[in-house]
Every structure is written in C-alpha cells, then in structure tokens.
Write a protein that holds these residues in place. Structure first.
Motif, PDB file in Angstrom:
ATOM      1  N   ILE A   1       0.843  -1.187   0.000  1.00 40.27           N
ATOM      2  CA  ILE A   1       0.000   0.000   0.000  1.00 40.27           C
ATOM      3  C   ILE A   1       0.886   1.248   0.000  1.00 40.27           C
ATOM      4  O   ILE A   1       1.952   1.272   0.627  1.00 40.27           O
ATOM      5  N   ASP A   2       0.449   2.255  -0.711  1.00 41.15           N
ATOM      6  CA  ASP A   2       1.186   3.517  -0.762  1.00 41.15           C
ATOM      7  C   ASP A   2       1.160   4.163   0.619  1.00 41.15           C
ATOM      8  O   ASP A   2       0.152   4.114   1.321  1.00 41.15           O
ATOM      9  N   THR A   3       2.266   4.745   1.021  1.00 40.76           N
ATOM     10  CA  THR A   3       2.327   5.363   2.354  1.00 40.76           C
ATOM     11  C   THR A   3       1.859   6.816   2.352  1.00 40.76           C
ATOM     12  O   THR A   3       1.511   7.347   3.385  1.00 40.76           O
TER      13      THR A   3
ATOM     14  N   ASP B   1      -4.376  -3.179  -0.689  1.00 42.43           N
ATOM     15  CA  ASP B   1      -4.376  -2.353   0.514  1.00 42.43           C
ATOM     16  C   ASP B   1      -3.624  -2.990   1.675  1.00 42.43           C
ATOM     17  O   ASP B   1      -3.642  -2.462   2.786  1.00 42.43           O
TER      18      ASP B   1
ATOM     19  N   ASP C   1      -0.552  -3.821   4.078  1.00 42.14           N
ATOM     20  CA  ASP C   1       0.706  -3.193   4.484  1.00 42.14           C
ATOM     21  C   ASP C   1       1.708  -4.316   4.794  1.00 42.14           C
ATOM     22  O   ASP C   1       1.966  -4.649   5.950  1.00 42.14           O
TER      23      ASP C   1
ATOM     24  N   LYS D   1      -3.302   5.459  -3.120  1.00 46.25           N
ATOM     25  CA  LYS D   1      -3.646   4.846  -1.835  1.00 46.25           C
ATOM     26  C   LYS D   1      -5.158   4.768  -1.655  1.00 46.25           C
ATOM     27  O   LYS D   1      -5.684   3.747  -1.198  1.00 46.25           O
TER      28      LYS D   1
ATOM     29  N   GLN E   1      -6.364   1.984  -3.761  1.00 49.35           N
ATOM     30  CA  GLN E   1      -5.974   0.703  -3.165  1.00 49.35           C
ATOM     31  C   GLN E   1      -6.939   0.323  -2.040  1.00 49.35           C
ATOM     32  O   GLN E   1      -7.354  -0.833  -1.935  1.00 49.35           O
TER      33      GLN E   1
END
Length: 127
Positions: free
Chosen positions: A48-50, A78, A80, A56, A59
């Motif tokens: 997942i994009d931070t 999604d 982590d 994000k 996601q």
C-alpha cells in the motif's frame, strides 16, 4: 508447505504473491518453520502507498470492496506487507521501497497503478 520438513531449507523466495495470502502472520510462521536457523526469506512485493495519494485511496477502495481480489487473482492492494514483515517474528528485516516504471505496459494492464509502490529485501530467522 506442509510437505517441507522443518528447518530444511536455506532460503525462501516470494515475488508478488503475499498480497493474495490469507493471514500474513501465519504465512511468516510457516516460512520460519521451514528455514534453517539464520535462514533467509527474500521477497519482492507490492504494498500500500504510504502517502495520502489517489493511488492509496484507490488501493483502499478496491481492496476493501473485493474488486481487486476479483479482477487481480485474489490480490489485496491495501495490505501493508512491510508492516506485517516487521512484526512477523523474524530476527531481522531489511526492506527497501521502490517504484517500478510501468509506463511501457499496454493499456490492458491499466490496473497496475494499484500495485505501486514495491518493496524488496530479506528477513532472517533467529540462529
């Protein structure tokens, strides 16, 4: 990996599969079971994009509604995975984050924006 004896392999490798695994902690325990003491788990996965970005948000939406799982062979964009690795019970975890250049993919793969960024690295079992 039930067929693999405990503490019988030096390394386990995963590439772009942990997004589809149910129960990452259970998966990591099984990896640790088959690795010899000090064995290495090598991985390259999308996560997942931070940042708070459109990627994000997509996601989270596609992952929580089950759309991505249906369209992308069980993928949960999604997840982590980096965080799960860090609490996964390994002696050490070395993780690097990067973004793949996906501009060359054909339009048929336009859903690939969901699978950014990526991580790679190693997790080592206790000796």
């Amino acid at each position: 990996m039930k067929e693999i004896p405990s503490q019988s392999v030096d390394a386990v490798v995963s590439t772009l599969v942990l997004c589809s695994a149910d129960g990452l902690q259970k998966t990591f325990k099984e990896i640790q079971r088959v690795l010899v003491p000090g064995g290495k788990f090598f991985f390259m996965e999308h996560v997942i994009d931070t940042s708070l970005s459109a990627i994000k948000i997509a996601q989270i939406i596609f992952g929580s509604l089950g759309i991505a799982q249906f369209l992308l062979d069980g993928c949960r964009p999604d997840k982590d995975i980096k965080k799960e690795l860090e609490i996964g019970g390994f002696a050490s975890v070395d993780v690097r984050r990067f973004r793949l250049d996906l501009k060359e993919l054909p339009l048929a793969h336009s859903g690939t924006y969901l699978i950014q960024p990526h991580i790679y690295g190693t997790a080592t079992t206790f000796k």
